[in-house]
Motif scaffolding. Structure first.
Motif, PDB file in Angstrom:
ATOM      1  N   VAL A 116       0.827  -1.212   0.000  1.00  0.00           N
ATOM      2  CA  VAL A 116       0.000   0.000   0.000  1.00  0.00           C
ATOM      3  C   VAL A 116       0.860   1.262   0.000  1.00  0.00           C
ATOM      4  CG1 VAL A 116      -1.990  -1.107   1.065  1.00  0.00           C
ATOM      5  CG2 VAL A 116      -0.238  -0.098   2.527  1.00  0.00           C
ATOM      6  N   GLY A 117       2.104   1.167   0.452  1.00  0.00           N
ATOM      7  CA  GLY A 117       3.015   2.312   0.366  1.00  0.00           C
ATOM      8  C   GLY A 117       3.427   2.593  -1.059  1.00  0.00           C
ATOM      9  N   ILE A 118       3.690   1.517  -1.824  1.00  0.00           N
ATOM     10  CA  ILE A 118       4.060   1.693  -3.237  1.00  0.00           C
ATOM     11  C   ILE A 118       2.863   2.214  -4.031  1.00  0.00           C
ATOM     12  CG2 ILE A 118       4.876   0.513  -5.321  1.00  0.00           C
ATOM     13  CD1 ILE A 118       6.486  -1.331  -3.561  1.00  0.00           C
ATOM     14  N   VAL A 119       1.652   1.813  -3.645  1.00  0.00           N
ATOM     15  CA  VAL A 119       0.455   2.369  -4.297  1.00  0.00           C
ATOM     16  C   VAL A 119       0.477   3.893  -4.193  1.00  0.00           C
ATOM     17  CG1 VAL A 119      -2.060   2.575  -4.162  1.00  0.00           C
ATOM     18  CG2 VAL A 119      -0.990   0.336  -3.947  1.00  0.00           C
ATOM     19  N   TRP A 120       0.791   4.395  -3.008  1.00  0.00           N
ATOM     20  CA  TRP A 120       0.826   5.849  -2.809  1.00  0.00           C
ATOM     21  C   TRP A 120       1.900   6.493  -3.680  1.00  0.00           C
ATOM     22  CZ3 TRP A 120       4.418   9.414  -1.308  1.00  0.00           C
ATOM     23  CH2 TRP A 120       3.929  10.691  -1.016  1.00  0.00           C
ATOM     24  N   VAL A 121       3.087   5.888  -3.738  1.00  0.00           N
ATOM     25  CA  VAL A 121       4.181   6.425  -4.555  1.00  0.00           C
ATOM     26  C   VAL A 121       3.777   6.447  -6.023  1.00  0.00           C
ATOM     27  CG1 VAL A 121       6.550   6.043  -5.325  1.00  0.00           C
ATOM     28  CG2 VAL A 121       5.965   5.723  -2.918  1.00  0.00           C
ATOM     29  N   ALA A 122       3.166   5.362  -6.501  1.00  0.00           N
ATOM     30  CA  ALA A 122       2.768   5.288  -7.909  1.00  0.00           C
ATOM     31  C   ALA A 122       1.685   6.315  -8.238  1.00  0.00           C
ATOM     32  CB  ALA A 122       2.277   3.878  -8.242  1.00  0.00           C
ATOM     33  N   MET A 123       0.749   6.530  -7.318  1.00  0.00           N
ATOM     34  CA  MET A 123      -0.287   7.536  -7.555  1.00  0.00           C
ATOM     35  C   MET A 123       0.317   8.937  -7.598  1.00  0.00           C
ATOM     36  SD  MET A 123      -3.138   6.007  -8.010  1.00  0.00           S
ATOM     37  CE  MET A 123      -4.202   7.425  -7.919  1.00  0.00           C
ATOM     38  N   GLU A 124       1.318   9.181  -6.765  1.00  0.00           N
ATOM     39  CA  GLU A 124       2.006  10.473  -6.806  1.00  0.00           C
ATOM     40  C   GLU A 124       2.738  10.650  -8.131  1.00  0.00           C
ATOM     41  OE1 GLU A 124       3.522  14.187  -5.217  1.00  0.00           O
ATOM     42  OE2 GLU A 124       1.746  12.940  -4.958  1.00  0.00           O
ATOM     43  N   ALA A 125       3.382   9.580  -8.613  1.00  0.00           N
ATOM     44  CA  ALA A 125       4.069   9.637  -9.914  1.00  0.00           C
ATOM     45  C   ALA A 125       3.081   9.895 -11.040  1.00  0.00           C
ATOM     46  CB  ALA A 125       4.828   8.336 -10.155  1.00  0.00           C
ATOM     47  N   ALA A 126       1.919   9.253 -10.970  1.00  0.00           N
ATOM     48  CA  ALA A 126       0.893   9.488 -11.989  1.00  0.00           C
ATOM     49  C   ALA A 126       0.422  10.936 -11.956  1.00  0.00           C
ATOM     50  CB  ALA A 126      -0.285   8.539 -11.776  1.00  0.00           C
ATOM     51  N   THR A 127       0.307  11.506 -10.756  1.00  0.00           N
ATOM     52  CA  THR A 127      -0.091  12.909 -10.630  1.00  0.00           C
ATOM     53  C   THR A 127       0.937  13.836 -11.281  1.00  0.00           C
ATOM     54  OG1 THR A 127      -1.246  12.461  -8.552  1.00  0.00           O
ATOM     55  CG2 THR A 127      -0.644  14.745  -8.989  1.00  0.00           C
ATOM     56  N   LEU A 128       2.211  13.611 -10.999  1.00  0.00           N
ATOM     57  CA  LEU A 128       3.265  14.489 -11.525  1.00  0.00           C
ATOM     58  C   LEU A 128       3.333  14.420 -13.057  1.00  0.00           C
ATOM     59  CD1 LEU A 128       6.072  13.834  -8.883  1.00  0.00           C
ATOM     60  CD2 LEU A 128       4.554  15.814  -9.054  1.00  0.00           C
ATOM     61  N   THR A 129       3.210  13.206 -13.614  1.00  0.00           N
ATOM     62  CA  THR A 129       3.277  13.092 -15.077  1.00  0.00           C
ATOM     63  C   THR A 129       2.076  13.753 -15.736  1.00  0.00           C
ATOM     64  OG1 THR A 129       2.293  10.873 -14.893  1.00  0.00           O
ATOM     65  CG2 THR A 129       4.687  11.003 -15.106  1.00  0.00           C
TER      66      THR A 129
ATOM     67  N   VAL B  59       0.299  16.226 -14.549  1.00  0.00           N
ATOM     68  CA  VAL B  59       0.421  17.688 -14.432  1.00  0.00           C
ATOM     69  C   VAL B  59       1.175  18.242 -15.641  1.00  0.00           C
ATOM     70  CG1 VAL B  59       1.626  19.517 -13.164  1.00  0.00           C
ATOM     71  CG2 VAL B  59       0.207  17.889 -11.930  1.00  0.00           C
ATOM     72  N   LEU B  60       2.257  17.581 -16.026  1.00  0.00           N
ATOM     73  CA  LEU B  60       3.025  18.023 -17.196  1.00  0.00           C
ATOM     74  C   LEU B  60       2.216  17.869 -18.484  1.00  0.00           C
ATOM     75  CD1 LEU B  60       6.503  16.496 -16.252  1.00  0.00           C
ATOM     76  CD2 LEU B  60       5.811  18.889 -16.134  1.00  0.00           C
ATOM     77  N   LEU B  61       1.373  16.834 -18.550  1.00  0.00           N
ATOM     78  CA  LEU B  61       0.563  16.633 -19.754  1.00  0.00           C
ATOM     79  C   LEU B  61      -0.565  17.650 -19.844  1.00  0.00           C
ATOM     80  CD1 LEU B  61       0.370  12.719 -19.749  1.00  0.00           C
ATOM     81  CD2 LEU B  61       1.637  14.157 -21.344  1.00  0.00           C
ATOM     82  N   VAL B  62      -1.197  17.948 -18.723  1.00  0.00           N
ATOM     83  CA  VAL B  62      -2.292  18.928 -18.730  1.00  0.00           C
ATOM     84  C   VAL B  62      -1.781  20.308 -19.120  1.00  0.00           C
ATOM     85  CG1 VAL B  62      -3.926  20.160 -17.235  1.00  0.00           C
ATOM     86  CG2 VAL B  62      -3.757  17.665 -17.106  1.00  0.00           C
ATOM     87  N   SER B  63      -0.565  20.648 -18.698  1.00  0.00           N
ATOM     88  CA  SER B  63      -0.013  21.985 -18.979  1.00  0.00           C
ATOM     89  C   SER B  63       0.716  22.052 -20.321  1.00  0.00           C
ATOM     90  CB  SER B  63       0.961  22.380 -17.868  1.00  0.00           C
ATOM     91  OG  SER B  63       2.089  21.512 -17.858  1.00  0.00           O
ATOM     92  N   LEU B  64       0.534  21.044 -21.171  1.00  0.00           N
ATOM     93  CA  LEU B  64       1.346  20.919 -22.384  1.00  0.00           C
ATOM     94  C   LEU B  64       1.268  22.142 -23.299  1.00  0.00           C
ATOM     95  CD1 LEU B  64       3.188  18.731 -23.715  1.00  0.00           C
ATOM     96  CD2 LEU B  64       1.211  18.105 -25.101  1.00  0.00           C
ATOM     97  N   TYR B  65       0.088  22.737 -23.441  1.00  0.00           N
ATOM     98  CA  TYR B  65      -0.074  23.860 -24.375  1.00  0.00           C
ATOM     99  C   TYR B  65       0.597  25.146 -23.888  1.00  0.00           C
ATOM    100  CZ  TYR B  65      -3.502  21.129 -27.009  1.00  0.00           C
ATOM    101  OH  TYR B  65      -4.124  20.172 -27.773  1.00  0.00           O
ATOM    102  N   ARG B  66       0.890  25.219 -22.586  1.00  0.00           N
ATOM    103  CA  ARG B  66       1.571  26.378 -22.000  1.00  0.00           C
ATOM    104  C   ARG B  66       0.790  27.678 -22.168  1.00  0.00           C
ATOM    105  NH1 ARG B  66       3.863  22.512 -20.407  1.00  0.00           N
ATOM    106  NH2 ARG B  66       6.101  22.192 -20.146  1.00  0.00           N
TER     107      ARG B  66
END
Length: 485
Positions: free
Chosen positions: A129-142, A144-151
């Motif tokens: 369940v700790g790795i689940v949290w880490v993976a969800m955080e990684a998904a959030t960070l990636t 964020v970069l995709l949503v802001s792609l158009y700048r």
């Protein structure tokens, strides 16, 4: 053998992200992205067949765990990620041709797409369940970069809002994970075993009930932010409206399911430990609130992607409500609705992406007569809308019928609320889509029909699930429903 198959599943998109980080600016980067997504899908099918034949499996020293529930989501995630990568090829190139994207932006998009895929797959398959949290955080960070792609100012604002709200949610989920470990440590002792879901499930009857209750509240609020449950949903419409359309497709079709998977796994522990319906009642409450608020919010939308984002909130609320009710029929219906919603909503965003691209706007008042401009886009959007509104014979009708009839039997007071909310959502979406598809326009027909194979492939699967469910697929859902109690 399971270790090798799981390694292939996780390392393929990770390798794809590395390759695209280096070669993402090349002219063939889109093809490489699709190839790596296809290989990931192939690896998911091999893993799925293994689990169907041999039952639940652990791998890598019990740090990963595959059963009928999460392998079903793995296969769905890999399939939608693959079809979205096919849609991305022409879509992103047209965006580049229109001057909205540069080579550098495409480079970032393709590499982050693969890393987002691997983050979701890790979150689904890990037993920790700790790795689940880490993976969800990684998904959030990636993302964020995709949503802001158009700048653009709007996309940067949407990405910042997404980052802040989901960051707060993930922090709450971390606190819930710590409380879960605190409850398990007294029974399992110190060490990594106290974070392994299979070990927690074995001793759930011995865990401290008060701590588990508090842990589930934090986990539900934390991961519920990622699911888009009301009142934690405000990031989702902005992210859908301002990010690239392929990102909207994977957010609605995939990421919301992955976050809900973490909530459902937690519910199994809490309700099993308490011997009550505490977690289920909370999920039903949040789910019902989400369905109602999203349905009324649909009328106020002017942006077509924002409207379907609220539709995603409505359907994720319905799925959360189904899992909250529990029992074999409601859980079966929740799994089926997860499937058909992911396929249908991603197909809708594919069609909406082409429609907005051709008209140059996402404002619904300025999009008219798609059947005259492009019959394939028009019919794709029309059929997708009929499907997501629960019109028979599409699979959404079957899953919604099962959810509502179960609610009639188990919680009759919720039935009129659900029916009224679904009726309002139907009227809002159908009233806005009808002139978009069938209205009059002076625009000229497109000289070449767009490539919409992913749209009709998804809708064909949804239609099949409404007319006929293969016995092996029904057994698969039943086994997964049994695992979830």
């Amino acid at each position: 053998m399971i270790d090798l198959q799981l390694m292939a599943l996780l390392l393929t998109p990770l390798l794809g992200g590395g390759l695209l980080a280096v070669f993402g600016s090349r002219s063939w980067a889109a093809e490489l992205n699709s190839l790596m997504s296809f290989l990931t899908f192939a690896a998911s099918m091999v893993l799925t067949m293994r689990v169907i034949e041999s039952g639940p499996q652990v791998a890598f020293g019990e740090e990963f765990f595959i059963d009928q529930f999460n392998v079903f989501l793995v296969a769905l995630t890999a399939f939608v990620a693959f079809t979205t990568s096919l849609f991305s090829r022409p879509y992103m190139r047209i965006e580049q041709h229109h001057g909205k994207l540069t080579i550098g932006m495409l480079h970032l998009y393709y590499s982050m797409y693969q890393l987002f895929t691997v983050a979701m797959l890790v979150a689904l398959t890990t037993n920790n369940v700790g790795i689940v949290w880490v993976a969800m955080e990684a998904a959030t960070l990636t993302t964020v970069l995709l949503v802001s792609l158009y700048r653009t100012p709007a996309s940067l604002e949407a990405a910042w809002k997404y980052f802040i709200l989901c960051g707060v949610g993930i922090a709450l989920a971390l606190f819930g994970t710590i409380l879960l470990y605190f409850a398990a440590e007294r029974v399992l002792g110190e060490g990594g075993n106290a974070l392994l879901w299979t070990h927690l499930n074995e001793v759930k009857g011995s865990l401290e009930p008060t701590v588990l209750k508090l842990a589930f509240i934090f986990l539900l609020v934390g991961y519920g932010t990622k699911v888009g449950l009301v009142p934690l949903h405000s990031w989702l419409p902005d992210a859908h409206a301002e990010g690239p359309t392929p990102v909207s497709a994977v957010l609605s079709g995939l990421l919301l399911n992955v976050a809900l998977c973490a909530v459902v796994r937690s519910k199994v522990l809490v309700d099993g430990s308490l011997g009550t319906h505490f977690a289920g009642n909370l999920m039903m409450g949040f789910g019902l609130l989400s369905v109602v608020v999203a349905a009324f919010s649909l009328f106020r939308q002017k942006d077509i992607k924002r409207m379907f984002a609220y539709s995603s909130i409505e359907h994720m609320g319905l799925i959360t409500f189904a899992f909250g009710m529990g029992g074999p029929v409601a859980t079966f219906a929740g799994l089926l609705h997860m499937t058909v919603h992911s396929l249908t909503k991603s197909a809708i965003f594919f069609a909406v992406g082409h429609a907005a691209q051709k008209t140059g706007t996402q404002v619904m008042e300025n999009i008219r007569g798609l059947l005259q401009v492009s019959p394939t886009v028009g019919w794709g959007l029309a059929l997708g809308t009929f499907a997501i509104l629960g019109m028979p014979p599409f699979g959404v009708f079957a899953s919604e019928f099962l959810i509502i009839t179960t609610a009639m039997h188990e919680y009759p007071w919720t039935t009129p609320i659900l029916l009224i909310a679904l009726g309002i959502a139907f009227a809002a979406i159908f009233g806005k889509i009808q002139p978009i598809v069938f209205g009059e326009t002076t625009a000229k027909p497109l000289p070449h029909p767009p490539a919409l194979i992913p749209v009709f492939a998804h809708l064909l699967l949804v239609l099949m699930l409404g007319l006929y469910m293969p016995p092996y697929l029904a057994d698969w859902y039943r086994q997964a429903a049994a695992l979830l109690g």
